[in-house]
Write an enzyme that holds these catalytic residues in place. Structure first.
Site, mmCIF file in Angstrom:
data_model
loop_
_atom_site.group_PDB
_atom_site.id
_atom_site.type_symbol
_atom_site.label_atom_id
_atom_site.label_comp_id
_atom_site.label_asym_id
_atom_site.label_seq_id
_atom_site.Cartn_x
_atom_site.Cartn_y
_atom_site.Cartn_z
ATOM 1 N N GLY A 115 47.256 45.242 27.409
ATOM 2 C CA GLY A 115 48.561 45.000 26.804
ATOM 3 C C GLY A 115 49.648 45.021 27.855
ATOM 4 C CG HIS A 174 55.602 50.102 28.368
ATOM 5 N ND1 HIS A 174 55.898 50.692 29.576
ATOM 6 C CD2 HIS A 174 54.260 49.948 28.367
ATOM 7 C CE1 HIS A 174 54.785 50.890 30.261
ATOM 8 N NE2 HIS A 174 53.767 50.450 29.545
ATOM 9 C CB CYS A 191 50.315 52.525 32.245
ATOM 10 S SG CYS A 191 51.802 51.518 32.114
ATOM 11 C CG LEU A 192 48.404 46.597 33.437
ATOM 12 C CD1 LEU A 192 48.743 45.234 32.858
ATOM 13 C CD2 LEU A 192 47.204 46.502 34.371
ATOM 14 C CD GLN A 249 53.896 47.372 31.228
ATOM 15 O OE1 GLN A 249 53.497 46.858 30.187
ATOM 16 N NE2 GLN A 249 53.083 48.020 32.042
ATOM 17 C CG HIS A 284 50.521 52.333 26.521
ATOM 18 N ND1 HIS A 284 50.059 53.302 27.387
ATOM 19 C CD2 HIS A 284 51.107 51.376 27.293
ATOM 20 C CE1 HIS A 284 50.372 52.943 28.632
ATOM 21 N NE2 HIS A 284 50.995 51.771 28.606
ATOM 22 C CD GLU A 285 51.491 47.660 26.062
ATOM 23 O OE1 GLU A 285 52.549 47.520 26.691
ATOM 24 O OE2 GLU A 285 50.405 47.930 26.619
HETATM 25 NI NI NI Z 1 51.749 50.513 30.072
#
Ligand code: NI
Length: 175
Positions: free
Chosen positions: A46, A146, A100-101, A51, A142-143
């Site tokens: 995701g 963000h 997380c990216l 991000q 999680h998203e």
């Molecule tokens: Ni993330």
């Protein structure tokens, strides 16, 4: 195809509340297309618009296809696009492992609801509503975090809940 750089945890934009989307035109379509390109290149699950440096309330999740024991695809990949999302119902709580990216090289244990109902809009502004459990519910939470400037690092209940990993282990598990 436009893969955009992914901001990492120290960037101030990842700690700010994103702005509500009001324009459902070409630029939103382009943004989401770039987000999928970026997600695929990073082999993540995701991605939220902040991000890649766009402080708008948009995220995507792509659940990998289900494969049986022989490696045959039994269910296709599922793509979710949420614009102006809101989690309207949660149930249960479990400590879940996540990455997380924007936090490369680490994973942690975070408490998440096991079931959520999320509503929002699609690319054209039409209302959408999804029920999710397990990994998908975790990804939605999680998203959505963000978009409120919250990283999973902010939800860790202790330093022992975070650990570093080898780069190769990150594939398909980070959001
Ligand atoms: Ni993330």
């Amino acid at each position: 195809m436009a893969v955009r750089p992914i901001l990492t945890a120290e960037h101030p934009l990842l700690h700010k509340k994103a702005i509500k989307v009001t324009q459902f035109g070409d630029s939103l379509q382009r943004l989401v297309r770039d987000m999928f390109d970026t997600l695929h290149a990073a082999q993540g699950l995701g991605l939220a618009a902040p991000q890649i440096g766009v402080p708008q309330r948009v995220f995507i999740v792509e659940m990998p296809p289900e494969v049986d024991e022989e490696g045959h695809e039994v269910a296709p990949a599922e793509r979710y696009i949420l614009v102006n999302p809101e989690i309207v119902k949660t149930r249960g709580e479990e400590e879940m492992e996540e990455g997380c990216l924007s936090v490369p090289g680490y994973r942690g244990l975070v408490k998440r609801a096991t079931y959520v109902v999320i509503k929002g809009q699609d690319l054209r502004g039409k209302p959408v509503r999804y029920r999710a459990e397990g990994l998908l519910a975790q990804a939605f939470q999680h998203e959505n975090d963000h978009l409120d400037g919250i990283l999973y690092l902010d939800r860790l209940e202790g330093a022992d809940k975070l650990w570093s990993i080898e780069a190769t282990e990150q594939i398909r598990v980070t959001t």
